[in-house]
Design a protein around this motif. Structure first.
Motif, PDB file in Angstrom:
ATOM      1  N   THR A 175       0.773  -1.237   0.000  1.00 51.20           N
ATOM      2  CA  THR A 175       0.000   0.000   0.000  1.00 51.20           C
ATOM      3  C   THR A 175       0.805   1.288   0.000  1.00 51.20           C
ATOM      4  OG1 THR A 175      -0.134  -0.037   2.415  1.00 51.20           O
ATOM      5  CG2 THR A 175      -1.952  -1.081   1.194  1.00 51.20           C
ATOM      6  N   THR A 176       2.064   1.276   0.432  1.00 53.27           N
ATOM      7  CA  THR A 176       2.773   2.527   0.701  1.00 53.27           C
ATOM      8  C   THR A 176       4.072   2.655  -0.092  1.00 53.27           C
ATOM      9  OG1 THR A 176       1.901   2.478   2.954  1.00 53.27           O
ATOM     10  CG2 THR A 176       3.732   3.970   2.533  1.00 53.27           C
ATOM     11  N   THR A 177       4.248   3.821  -0.711  1.00 49.71           N
ATOM     12  CA  THR A 177       5.495   4.154  -1.398  1.00 49.71           C
ATOM     13  C   THR A 177       6.015   5.482  -0.851  1.00 49.71           C
ATOM     14  OG1 THR A 177       4.835   3.001  -3.412  1.00 49.71           O
ATOM     15  CG2 THR A 177       6.573   4.639  -3.635  1.00 49.71           C
ATOM     16  N   ILE A 178       7.322   5.542  -0.641  1.00 49.28           N
ATOM     17  CA  ILE A 178       7.998   6.775  -0.249  1.00 49.28           C
ATOM     18  C   ILE A 178       8.822   7.231  -1.442  1.00 49.28           C
ATOM     19  CG2 ILE A 178       9.664   7.840   1.321  1.00 49.28           C
ATOM     20  CD1 ILE A 178       7.082   6.827   2.703  1.00 49.28           C
ATOM     21  N   THR A 179       8.630   8.478  -1.867  1.00 47.72           N
ATOM     22  CA  THR A 179       9.402   9.046  -2.958  1.00 47.72           C
ATOM     23  C   THR A 179      10.029  10.345  -2.462  1.00 47.72           C
ATOM     24  OG1 THR A 179       7.815   8.129  -4.544  1.00 47.72           O
ATOM     25  CG2 THR A 179       9.366   9.767  -5.381  1.00 47.72           C
ATOM     26  N   ILE A 180      11.334  10.479  -2.673  1.00 47.08           N
ATOM     27  CA  ILE A 180      12.076  11.642  -2.185  1.00 47.08           C
ATOM     28  C   ILE A 180      12.596  12.447  -3.371  1.00 47.08           C
ATOM     29  CG2 ILE A 180      14.044  12.427  -0.801  1.00 47.08           C
ATOM     30  CD1 ILE A 180      13.731   9.777   0.780  1.00 47.08           C
ATOM     31  N   TYR A 181      12.421  13.760  -3.284  1.00 42.91           N
ATOM     32  CA  TYR A 181      12.862  14.686  -4.322  1.00 42.91           C
ATOM     33  C   TYR A 181      13.852  15.703  -3.745  1.00 42.91           C
ATOM     34  CZ  TYR A 181       9.110  13.128  -7.416  1.00 42.91           C
ATOM     35  OH  TYR A 181       8.284  12.385  -8.218  1.00 42.91           O
ATOM     36  N   LYS A 182      14.749  16.166  -4.600  1.00 44.94           N
ATOM     37  CA  LYS A 182      15.672  17.258  -4.295  1.00 44.94           C
ATOM     38  C   LYS A 182      15.516  18.319  -5.364  1.00 44.94           C
ATOM     39  CE  LYS A 182      18.781  15.743  -1.082  1.00 44.94           C
ATOM     40  NZ  LYS A 182      19.076  16.503   0.108  1.00 44.94           N
TER      41      LYS A 182
END
Length: 184
Positions: A175-182
Motif C-alpha cells: 500500500t505505501t510508497t515513499i518518494t524523495i525529491y531534491k
C-alpha cells in the motif's frame, strides 16, 4: 505510535481519532529517516498534511530546529498540539489549520524556505503533483532541501517535477510508497 530516535526517543504519540487520517507506521517512519538523515544539524521543516504530527516531531527529535504543521482537520490540529506538548516542542513549532494550497501561499508571503517538506496527504485525496508544482513555483524548498512524499502504490510520480528530481523511491508492503525529491 512513538518517537523512534533522538532526544524524545520512545515518547508515545497520540493518533488522530477517526478514520480520516492514516498515521505513518513506526516502521515506515524509521525507513524514511534512514533514507534522509538519520540526524540533522538544525533546519526548518514543513509538514503540509500534519495528521498526528509524527513525522515533524521525529525530525525535531533528530535535530531539526523548527517545524510548521498544517492540517485542515480540527481533530488533527488538536492531536498535533497535544503531541507537541508531550515532546516539549512548543517553542520549536507552529501549527495552522488551513488547506494545503492556501497554506503554501501564506508561507510564501512570509518569505519562508524549508530544508525538509513532508507531503503525506490522505491516500484518497492525492494532490502530490499539484502541491509540488506549487512548492516549486513559490520557491519554498531551500537549495539543499528535500521533499519526502508518502503515497499509495497506485500513484506513479514522475522522475522530475518542475525543478525537483527524484532521488529515491521505496515501496513498503502493498500500500505505501515513499518518494524523495531534491532541487535540480
Amino acid at each position: 505510535m512513538r518517537v523512534i530516535a533522538g532526544e524524545c526517543k520512545g515518547r508515545p504519540l497520540k493518533a488522530v481519532p477517526g478514520t480520516n487520517t492514516r498515521p505513518t507506521t513506526d516502521k515506515i517512519k524509521e525507513s524514511i529517516f534512514n533514507m534522509i538523515g538519520p540526524f540533522f544539524d538544525g533546519g526548518t521543516g514543513l509538514d503540509l498534511y500534519g495528521g498526528s504530527g509524527g513525522l515533524g516531531l521525529e525530525a525535531l527529535s533528530r535535530g531539526m530546529e523548527h517545524f510548521i504543521f498544517i492540517d485542515k482537520d480540527q481533530k488533527a490540529i488538536h492531536t498535533i498540539k497535544e503531541n507537541i506538548k508531550q515532546c516539549n516542542y512548543e517553542d520549536n513549532t507552529e501549527v495552522f489549520r488551513n488547506d494545503a494550497k492556501r497554506a503554501l501561499k501564506a508561507l510564501h508571503k512570509r518569505g519562508m524556505q524549508f530544508d525538509m517538506i513532508f507531503l503525506d496527504p490522505p491516500y484518497a485525496k492525492q494532490m502530490l503533483l499539484k502541491d509540488m508544482e506549487e512548492i516549486d513555483k513559490l520557491e519554498l524548498l531551500s537549495p539543499e532541501g528535500s521533499i519526502v512524499t508518502e503515497h499509495g502504490t497506485d500513484v506513479t510520480l514522475p522522475e522530475e517535477i518542475g525543478n525537483f528530481y527524484q532521488v529515491r523511491q521505496e515501496t513498503y508492503g502493498k500500500t505505501t510508497t515513499i518518494t524523495i525529491y531534491k532541487r535540480d
